[in-house]
Design a protein around this motif. Structure first.
Motif, PDB file in Angstrom:
ATOM      1  N   TYR A 184       0.834  -1.209   0.000  1.00 42.37           N
ATOM      2  CA  TYR A 184       0.000   0.000   0.000  1.00 42.37           C
ATOM      3  C   TYR A 184       0.868   1.259   0.000  1.00 42.37           C
ATOM      4  O   TYR A 184       0.564   2.252  -0.663  1.00 42.37           O
ATOM      5  CB  TYR A 184      -0.932  -0.005   1.212  1.00 42.37           C
ATOM      6  N   ASP A 185       1.964   1.214   0.762  1.00 44.32           N
ATOM      7  CA  ASP A 185       2.893   2.344   0.789  1.00 44.32           C
ATOM      8  C   ASP A 185       3.551   2.538  -0.574  1.00 44.32           C
ATOM      9  O   ASP A 185       3.754   3.668  -1.028  1.00 44.32           O
ATOM     10  CB  ASP A 185       3.966   2.126   1.851  1.00 44.32           C
ATOM     11  N   ILE A 186       3.881   1.432  -1.222  1.00 44.11           N
ATOM     12  CA  ILE A 186       4.484   1.502  -2.549  1.00 44.11           C
ATOM     13  C   ILE A 186       3.501   2.143  -3.532  1.00 44.11           C
ATOM     14  O   ILE A 186       3.871   2.992  -4.355  1.00 44.11           O
ATOM     15  CB  ILE A 186       4.884   0.100  -3.048  1.00 44.11           C
ATOM     16  N   ALA A 187       2.239   1.743  -3.433  1.00 39.11           N
ATOM     17  CA  ALA A 187       1.209   2.290  -4.328  1.00 39.11           C
ATOM     18  C   ALA A 187       1.068   3.799  -4.143  1.00 39.11           C
ATOM     19  O   ALA A 187       1.019   4.563  -5.114  1.00 39.11           O
ATOM     20  CB  ALA A 187      -0.120   1.581  -4.072  1.00 39.11           C
ATOM     21  N   LYS A 188       1.012   4.254  -2.893  1.00 35.33           N
ATOM     22  CA  LYS A 188       0.849   5.685  -2.610  1.00 35.33           C
ATOM     23  C   LYS A 188       2.053   6.480  -3.079  1.00 35.33           C
ATOM     24  O   LYS A 188       1.930   7.578  -3.639  1.00 35.33           O
ATOM     25  CB  LYS A 188       0.618   5.894  -1.120  1.00 35.33           C
ATOM     26  N   HIS A 189       3.236   5.931  -2.857  1.00 35.42           N
ATOM     27  CA  HIS A 189       4.448   6.655  -3.221  1.00 35.42           C
ATOM     28  C   HIS A 189       4.650   6.716  -4.723  1.00 35.42           C
ATOM     29  O   HIS A 189       5.094   7.733  -5.275  1.00 35.42           O
ATOM     30  CB  HIS A 189       5.665   6.008  -2.556  1.00 35.42           C
ATOM     31  N   SER A 190       4.318   5.622  -5.418  1.00 35.63           N
ATOM     32  CA  SER A 190       4.557   5.575  -6.869  1.00 35.63           C
ATOM     33  C   SER A 190       3.426   6.212  -7.671  1.00 35.63           C
ATOM     34  O   SER A 190       3.624   6.600  -8.830  1.00 35.63           O
ATOM     35  CB  SER A 190       4.723   4.119  -7.318  1.00 35.63           C
ATOM     36  N   GLY A 191       2.243   6.316  -7.047  1.00 38.29           N
ATOM     37  CA  GLY A 191       1.111   6.894  -7.759  1.00 38.29           C
ATOM     38  C   GLY A 191       0.330   5.892  -8.584  1.00 38.29           C
ATOM     39  O   GLY A 191      -0.564   6.269  -9.339  1.00 38.29           O
ATOM     40  N   TYR A 192       0.658   4.594  -8.443  1.00 43.42           N
ATOM     41  CA  TYR A 192      -0.055   3.555  -9.177  1.00 43.42           C
ATOM     42  C   TYR A 192      -0.973   2.777  -8.236  1.00 43.42           C
ATOM     43  O   TYR A 192      -0.798   2.789  -7.015  1.00 43.42           O
ATOM     44  CB  TYR A 192       0.930   2.592  -9.844  1.00 43.42           C
ATOM     45  N   SER A 193      -1.925   2.070  -8.824  1.00 45.43           N
ATOM     46  CA  SER A 193      -2.860   1.284  -8.019  1.00 45.43           C
ATOM     47  C   SER A 193      -2.171   0.089  -7.402  1.00 45.43           C
ATOM     48  O   SER A 193      -1.098  -0.344  -7.864  1.00 45.43           O
ATOM     49  CB  SER A 193      -4.033   0.810  -8.883  1.00 45.43           C
ATOM     50  N   ILE A 194      -2.808  -0.455  -6.362  1.00 42.84           N
ATOM     51  CA  ILE A 194      -2.261  -1.647  -5.707  1.00 42.84           C
ATOM     52  C   ILE A 194      -2.169  -2.799  -6.698  1.00 42.84           C
ATOM     53  O   ILE A 194      -1.197  -3.565  -6.699  1.00 42.84           O
ATOM     54  CB  ILE A 194      -3.138  -2.035  -4.498  1.00 42.84           C
ATOM     55  N   ALA A 195      -3.171  -2.932  -7.566  1.00 40.47           N
ATOM     56  CA  ALA A 195      -3.168  -4.007  -8.565  1.00 40.47           C
ATOM     57  C   ALA A 195      -1.976  -3.890  -9.510  1.00 40.47           C
ATOM     58  O   ALA A 195      -1.309  -4.887  -9.826  1.00 40.47           O
ATOM     59  CB  ALA A 195      -4.469  -3.980  -9.361  1.00 40.47           C
ATOM     60  N   THR A 196      -1.691  -2.657  -9.947  1.00 37.34           N
ATOM     61  CA  THR A 196      -0.554  -2.441 -10.855  1.00 37.34           C
ATOM     62  C   THR A 196       0.765  -2.728 -10.156  1.00 37.34           C
ATOM     63  O   THR A 196       1.680  -3.342 -10.731  1.00 37.34           O
ATOM     64  CB  THR A 196      -0.552  -0.993 -11.381  1.00 37.34           C
ATOM     65  N   VAL A 217       2.819  -5.090 -17.080  1.00 33.97           N
ATOM     66  CA  VAL A 217       2.753  -3.640 -16.866  1.00 33.97           C
ATOM     67  C   VAL A 217       3.774  -2.978 -17.785  1.00 33.97           C
ATOM     68  O   VAL A 217       4.717  -3.627 -18.233  1.00 33.97           O
ATOM     69  CB  VAL A 217       3.047  -3.251 -15.395  1.00 33.97           C
ATOM     70  N   SER A 218       3.585  -1.715 -18.048  1.00 33.04           N
ATOM     71  CA  SER A 218       4.509  -0.996 -18.936  1.00 33.04           C
ATOM     72  C   SER A 218       5.875  -0.843 -18.273  1.00 33.04           C
ATOM     73  O   SER A 218       5.994  -0.883 -17.044  1.00 33.04           O
ATOM     74  CB  SER A 218       3.950   0.380 -19.276  1.00 33.04           C
ATOM     75  N   GLU A 219       6.890  -0.655 -19.110  1.00 34.18           N
ATOM     76  CA  GLU A 219       8.244  -0.476 -18.593  1.00 34.18           C
ATOM     77  C   GLU A 219       8.331   0.790 -17.737  1.00 34.18           C
ATOM     78  O   GLU A 219       9.048   0.816 -16.731  1.00 34.18           O
ATOM     79  CB  GLU A 219       9.242  -0.403 -19.743  1.00 34.18           C
ATOM     80  N   LYS A 220       7.593   1.829 -18.140  1.00 35.69           N
ATOM     81  CA  LYS A 220       7.596   3.079 -17.380  1.00 35.69           C
ATOM     82  C   LYS A 220       7.050   2.858 -15.977  1.00 35.69           C
ATOM     83  O   LYS A 220       7.636   3.298 -14.977  1.00 35.69           O
ATOM     84  CB  LYS A 220       6.766   4.129 -18.116  1.00 35.69           C
ATOM     85  N   LYS A 274       6.737  -0.030 -14.363  1.00 41.01           N
ATOM     86  CA  LYS A 274       7.595  -0.962 -13.635  1.00 41.01           C
ATOM     87  C   LYS A 274       8.817  -0.257 -13.067  1.00 41.01           C
ATOM     88  O   LYS A 274       9.209  -0.471 -11.911  1.00 41.01           O
ATOM     89  CB  LYS A 274       8.031  -2.099 -14.568  1.00 41.01           C
ATOM     90  N   LYS A 275       9.418   0.613 -13.876  1.00 39.27           N
ATOM     91  CA  LYS A 275      10.611   1.341 -13.442  1.00 39.27           C
ATOM     92  C   LYS A 275      10.306   2.239 -12.248  1.00 39.27           C
ATOM     93  O   LYS A 275      11.070   2.287 -11.270  1.00 39.27           O
ATOM     94  CB  LYS A 275      11.153   2.169 -14.609  1.00 39.27           C
ATOM     95  N   LYS A 276       9.168   2.951 -12.296  1.00 36.15           N
ATOM     96  CA  LYS A 276       8.807   3.855 -11.207  1.00 36.15           C
ATOM     97  C   LYS A 276       8.457   3.089  -9.941  1.00 36.15           C
ATOM     98  O   LYS A 276       8.831   3.481  -8.832  1.00 36.15           O
ATOM     99  CB  LYS A 276       7.620   4.724 -11.629  1.00 36.15           C
ATOM    100  N   ILE A 277       7.750   1.965 -10.094  1.00 40.44           N
ATOM    101  CA  ILE A 277       7.363   1.151  -8.937  1.00 40.44           C
ATOM    102  C   ILE A 277       8.595   0.552  -8.269  1.00 40.44           C
ATOM    103  O   ILE A 277       8.729   0.554  -7.044  1.00 40.44           O
ATOM    104  CB  ILE A 277       6.379   0.048  -9.372  1.00 40.44           C
ATOM    105  N   LEU A 278       9.520   0.043  -9.064  1.00 39.85           N
ATOM    106  CA  LEU A 278      10.741  -0.551  -8.501  1.00 39.85           C
ATOM    107  C   LEU A 278      11.603   0.510  -7.829  1.00 39.85           C
ATOM    108  O   LEU A 278      12.307   0.216  -6.848  1.00 39.85           O
ATOM    109  CB  LEU A 278      11.528  -1.275  -9.593  1.00 39.85           C
ATOM    110  N   ALA A 279      11.553   1.735  -8.347  1.00 41.37           N
ATOM    111  CA  ALA A 279      12.280   2.836  -7.705  1.00 41.37           C
ATOM    112  C   ALA A 279      11.683   3.105  -6.319  1.00 41.37           C
ATOM    113  O   ALA A 279      12.409   3.355  -5.345  1.00 41.37           O
ATOM    114  CB  ALA A 279      12.219   4.084  -8.571  1.00 41.37           C
ATOM    115  N   SER A 280      10.350   3.063  -6.219  1.00 44.20           N
ATOM    116  CA  SER A 280       9.682   3.254  -4.928  1.00 44.20           C
ATOM    117  C   SER A 280      10.032   2.128  -3.963  1.00 44.20           C
ATOM    118  O   SER A 280      10.238   2.347  -2.768  1.00 44.20           O
ATOM    119  CB  SER A 280       8.167   3.318  -5.121  1.00 44.20           C
TER     120      SER A 280
END
Length: 360
Positions: free
Chosen positions: A31-43, A53-56, A58-64
């Motif tokens: 949930y923290d990752i979702a809030k920080h990255s701006g993507y849904s929990i499902a994504t 998921v798109s490379e963009k 994925k890259k932002k989520i992994l950065a979070s």
């Protein structure tokens, strides 16, 4: 009363999340990752499980994930997916060295790399002869999702319990679906052909133990190749070298060297045995390859560094490990279906080095 978490993005939010979780003795969550990255929990979940998921994104989520120090909760993942995300690796102790033999260690490393891409961990279990059922029940108790079996000798398939676990055997076929092994017979045909092309007719074979599938197949291939080239098969030219170890190769070669009429070429069912055979041949005052030529089987890393470098049949250990993982994961994810491929035979190739002398 503690100050509520600042929900704004940026470094302060990261500090607040880490502080809050630390104070509450809680882990950073999805949930923290979702809030920080701006993507849904499902994504986020799809990205963490390497799904569409798109490379963009994925890259932002992994950065979070990296910034927040997120560690997946294995217990939560097990509950959510009804999987343990663990694969049992069963290995025999026939050689007395576990999986330290170069062939098996390289295969397992390749298997591990591929399985880890899908989030699986490995549980290694040693199996002694006659204890197959205990091994299987232990793995059932640990809740593994699947099993690979290596160093399998004889009729030692894991069975006899009411809840079958998806299983793949490496280096031997079984009565049940699921095996990956090299084309052992084709390797023997290549070895004998190379000797014949270099003028050899007095060809001996140091075989692997006949209880082992690979040993039997390489022996059958040797006999077939000799007949194909109209060469006589001398029974005293076929010697059992055991379970592919150095000592077995040495003892087998001594028996060949003790013959009144020695062979000019020896095809050995394993590289470690071949290296031992070459060494003892030189100890007897003979030259390698001028007096006796050698071809091994496996293409372990040491084979190219001995004197002379060993000509050998190369097993594609990377492909064996990878294909074993693919087959097992397919069985795990399709328990109620028959897999498209139940048995995979991996091609081999001849690696020419300097241990074969031309008599022409």
């Amino acid at each position: 009363m503690k100050k509520p978490i600042d929900r704004k993005k940026g470094k302060q939010y990261i500090k607040d999340v880490k502080r809050f979780r630390l104070e509450k003795k809680m882990m950073v969550t999805i949930y923290d990752i979702a809030k920080h990255s701006g993507y849904s929990i499902a994504t986020v979940s799809k990205a963490l499980n390497n799904k569409g998921v798109s490379e963009k994104a994925k890259k932002k989520i992994l950065a979070s994930v990296k910034e927040l120090g997120y560690t997946p909760n294995s217990s939560a993942r097990t509950l959510a997916t009804n999987k343990s995300w663990m694969i049992g690796v069963v290995f025999g102790e026939t050689l007395g060295i576990g999986i330290a033999h170069p062939f098996f260690s390289e295969v397992i490393e390749a298997f591990k790399r591929h399985a880890e891409l899908y989030g699986y961990d490995l549980l290694f279990v040693s199996r002694h002869m006659g204890l197959q059922q205990e091994t299987y029940k232990h793995l059932l108790h640990r809740g593994v999702d699947g099993i690979i079996v290596i160093q399998a000798f004889g009729e030692d398939e894991l069975s006899g319990v009411s809840q079958p676990i998806p299983t793949v055997y490496i280096d031997r076929p079984t009565n049940k679906p699921g095996s990956v092994h090299s084309d052992n017979k084709a390797g023997s045909l290549l070895a004998v052909k190379h000797f014949v092309e270099n003028g050899h007719t007095k060809i001996a074979h140091i075989m692997g133990d006949p209880e082992n599938f690979a040993g039997r197949e390489r022996l059958n291939g040797f006999k077939e190749a000799m007949e194909l080239h109209d060469l006589p098969i001398q029974e005293n030219y076929i010697v059992n070298g055991g379970f592919y170890g150095y000592a077995g190769g040495r003892e087998a070669m001594i028996r060949l060297l003790s013959l009144k009429e020695r062979p000019t070429a020896v095809y050995v069912a394993g590289d470690e045995m071949a290296i031992a055979a070459m060494k003892v041949t030189k100890e007897w005052g003979l030259r390698v390859p001028e007096d006796i030529s050698f071809i091994g089987f496996d293409d372990v890393k040491l084979a190219q560094h001995v004197d002379p470098p060993l000509t050998t049949i190369k097993q594609d250990k990377e492909l064996i490990g990878q294909q074993s993982a693919i087959l097992l994961l397919d069985k795990i994810n399709n328990k109620d279906k028959t897999t498209a491929v139940d048995r995979k035979v991996i091609p081999v190739s001849l690696v020419k080095r300097e241990s074969v002398y031309s008599l022409k």
